[in-house]
Design a protein around this motif. Structure first.
Motif, PDB file in Angstrom:
ATOM      1  N   VAL A 390      18.079  41.296   2.238  1.00  0.00           N
ATOM      2  CA  VAL A 390      17.515  40.399   3.243  1.00  0.00           C
ATOM      3  C   VAL A 390      15.925  40.393   3.133  1.00  0.00           C
ATOM      4  O   VAL A 390      15.069  39.217   3.073  1.00  0.00           O
ATOM      5  N   ARG A 391      15.272  41.615   2.624  1.00  0.00           N
ATOM      6  CA  ARG A 391      13.846  41.692   2.444  1.00  0.00           C
ATOM      7  C   ARG A 391      13.553  40.743   1.385  1.00  0.00           C
ATOM      8  O   ARG A 391      12.455  40.084   1.385  1.00  0.00           O
ATOM      9  N   LYS A 392      13.978  40.830   0.195  1.00  0.00           N
ATOM     10  CA  LYS A 392      13.480  39.998  -0.848  1.00  0.00           C
ATOM     11  C   LYS A 392      14.079  38.557  -0.601  1.00  0.00           C
ATOM     12  O   LYS A 392      12.904  37.668  -0.806  1.00  0.00           O
ATOM     13  N   MET A 393      14.877  38.176   0.099  1.00  0.00           N
ATOM     14  CA  MET A 393      15.068  36.688   0.572  1.00  0.00           C
ATOM     15  C   MET A 393      13.983  36.195   1.278  1.00  0.00           C
ATOM     16  O   MET A 393      13.445  34.949   1.093  1.00  0.00           O
ATOM     17  N   LEU A 394      13.454  36.904   2.407  1.00  0.00           N
ATOM     18  CA  LEU A 394      12.535  36.571   3.369  1.00  0.00           C
ATOM     19  C   LEU A 394      11.319  36.682   2.448  1.00  0.00           C
ATOM     20  O   LEU A 394      10.500  35.670   2.644  1.00  0.00           O
ATOM     21  N   ASP A 395      10.900  37.393   1.668  1.00  0.00           N
ATOM     22  CA  ASP A 395       9.687  37.424   0.880  1.00  0.00           C
ATOM     23  C   ASP A 395       9.508  36.352  -0.175  1.00  0.00           C
ATOM     24  O   ASP A 395       8.543  35.673  -0.262  1.00  0.00           O
ATOM     25  N   ASP A 396      10.892  36.163  -0.831  1.00  0.00           N
ATOM     26  CA  ASP A 396      10.831  35.055  -1.735  1.00  0.00           C
ATOM     27  C   ASP A 396      10.647  33.548  -1.163  1.00  0.00           C
ATOM     28  O   ASP A 396       9.964  32.718  -1.719  1.00  0.00           O
TER      29      ASP A 396
END
Ligand code: MN
Ligand code: MN
Length: 462
Positions: A390-396
């Motif tokens: 989820v963290r990666k999705m939001l940052d991307d």
């Protein structure tokens, strides 16, 4: 390494979101809030929220879900559960066996309901007896304008919609409070009892019916109005759902107009942002996307329309069966953003929070790995792996987000629908908008955080 390098490489960026956004993004957030305020005004009950969202969905080609039908990529469907809960879905390109991306919010909010036998007269005033719903500070609901919303099912099964107090020309109602001059005893009560449950009586009339013989003439006059205007009898209240909510509309808050104040933002802010992310989809998504708006979260997610009800599971099973696969295959491959509000840091009551782990207004949407109380009791605690995704999705996607938990350890706590979805073997995490004065008649959110939450859901829909 220099201290500056360590600072930039190791530590998180903790700048106010407004300083991390372009002017265009802030303008987009402000524009989004205009639509959101209209939604709040049109959706003061779960039933009204379902109605408003179905209108929006049908405008965009969504049609009622038919169990047994095999849906194709790009199909847009919705399931209306008893006018209290709603599931909207856009079928993705990937096979259903690869799972669903679910956004799950709730559309019920704390309020005051009418009792089954509500109408009475005392001291030449007519009043309605009530029973509050959800976690409210009862004293907050006295001495303010209130409106009445809902439906009444008559003996002949015909249904009448009620909405009094929203139009400028409508009358409003109120719960009376005691004048300070005579409140010495009342002010000695504990805060939970300043206004007691049985004192939440709604003032609805004062003028007597003109008849020399009759008793209870004020009540008689109200009965005459109810018969004439709604063609109902006292027994029809037995088959009614009548909800008392604040009569005011959502407003901008602050000289800088940076915030939204209004009733029912827990959790219609997450319902609206997740629904809009789905409704705004123009391309067919990879995974099948669902936005679920549950009822009864504020009283424990119980009942056929709450998240503990089977409607979501049954819909997934029906969709899966049409493709010859088991519902559990779909569920086990699914992911869920459990969309509910968080408790924003309030400088006036800062000591209930651990400020290093509390969400701040304007710092973006809140991700909560866990909720719960007394040692995470009752919480869904997401795995590190899912949190990582989820963290990666939001940052991307460049989404403004922050992490948080609900208050200091052992200060209190609470839960969301997350645990009930996770029980179906769905990877689930909590996300939502930070709120000031949560559960009060007038809750406050930030336009930047609302927009960031919408962007998070839009990223999940990619
Ligand atoms: Mn909530
Ligand atoms: Mn709540």
């Amino acid at each position: 390494m220099t201290a500056e390098e360590i600072k930039s490489k190791f530590f998180m960026d903790k700048k106010n979101g407004a300083l991390r956004m372009t002017d265009e993004e802030i303008a987009a957030a402000d524009a989004f809030a205009e639509d959101y305020k209209l939604f709040l005004d049109d959706s003061k009950t779960e039933r009204e929220a379902v109605g408003t969202l179905i209108v929006l969905a049908e405008q965009r080609g969504f049609v009622p879900f038919e169990p047994g039908k095999k849906y194709q990529p790009g199909d847009r469907i919705y399931l209306n559960n008893r006018n209290h809960a709603l599931i909207m879905a856009v079928v993705g390109k990937a096979p259903l066996s690869e799972g669903i991306n679910l956004m799950a919010s709730h559309i019920d909010s704390p309020r005051i309901d009418l009792k089954q036998v509500p109408l009475y007269e005392d001291c030449d005033l007519a009043l309605f007896k009530t029973h509050y719903y959800g976690g409210i500070k009862k004293y907050q609901w006295a001495a303010m304008p209130l409106s009445l919303h809902g439906v009444i099912v008559r003996a002949d099964q015909s249904k009448v919609n009620v909405c009094i107090g929203e139009d400028e020309s409508d009358p409003v109602f109120c719960v009376t409070d005691l004048l300070p001059h005579l409140a010495a005893d009342q002010m000695k009560r504990s805060a939970g009892e300043i206004i007691k449950g049985e004192e939440l009586n709604l003032l609805i009339g004062s003028r007597p019916f003109r008849d020399d013989e009759a008793s209870d003439k004020v009540k008689m006059n109200i009965a005459a109005i109810l018969m004439e205007k709604y063609n109902i009898t006292e027994a029809d209240f037995l088959s009614a759902e009548l909800e008392i909510v604040p009569a005011f509309k959502a407003k901008d808050v602050g000289l800088d107009r940076s915030m939204v104040g209004g009733y029912g933002q827990d959790d219609r802010v997450c319902a609206y942002t997740s629904a809009r992310a789905l409704l705004d989809l123009t391309d067919t998504p990879e995974k099948t996307m669902m936005a679920l708006m549950a009822d009864k979260e504020e009283i424990g997610s119980v009942g056929a329309t709450g998240m503990l009800g089977a409607f979501f599971k049954y819909m997934v099973e029906d969709m899966a069966a049409a493709h010859g696969i088991a519902g559990r295959t779909v569920l086990s491959a699914s992911k869920c953003l459990s969309a509910d509000v968080s408790a924003a840091m309030d400088p006036t009551f800062a000591d209930v929070h651990d400020k290093r782990n509390a969400p701040f207004i304007n710092y973006g949407t809140t991700i909560m790995k866990f909720t719960g109380s007394r040692g995470k009791g009752g919480s869904n605690d997401a795995t590190a792996e899912f949190m990582g995704k989820v963290r990666k999705m939001l940052d991307d996607a460049g989404v403004l987000w922050q992490t948080a938990e609900l208050g200091k350890v052992d200060q209190g706590g609470g839960g969301t629908v997350a645990a009930y979805i996770a029980e179906l073997d769905v990877d689930t995490i909590d996300i939502g908008v930070p709120v000031l004065s949560m559960h009060a008649p007038f809750e406050v959110t930030s336009k930047i955080d609302i927009y960031a939450t919408y962007k998070a859901f839009a990223a999940f829909n990619k």
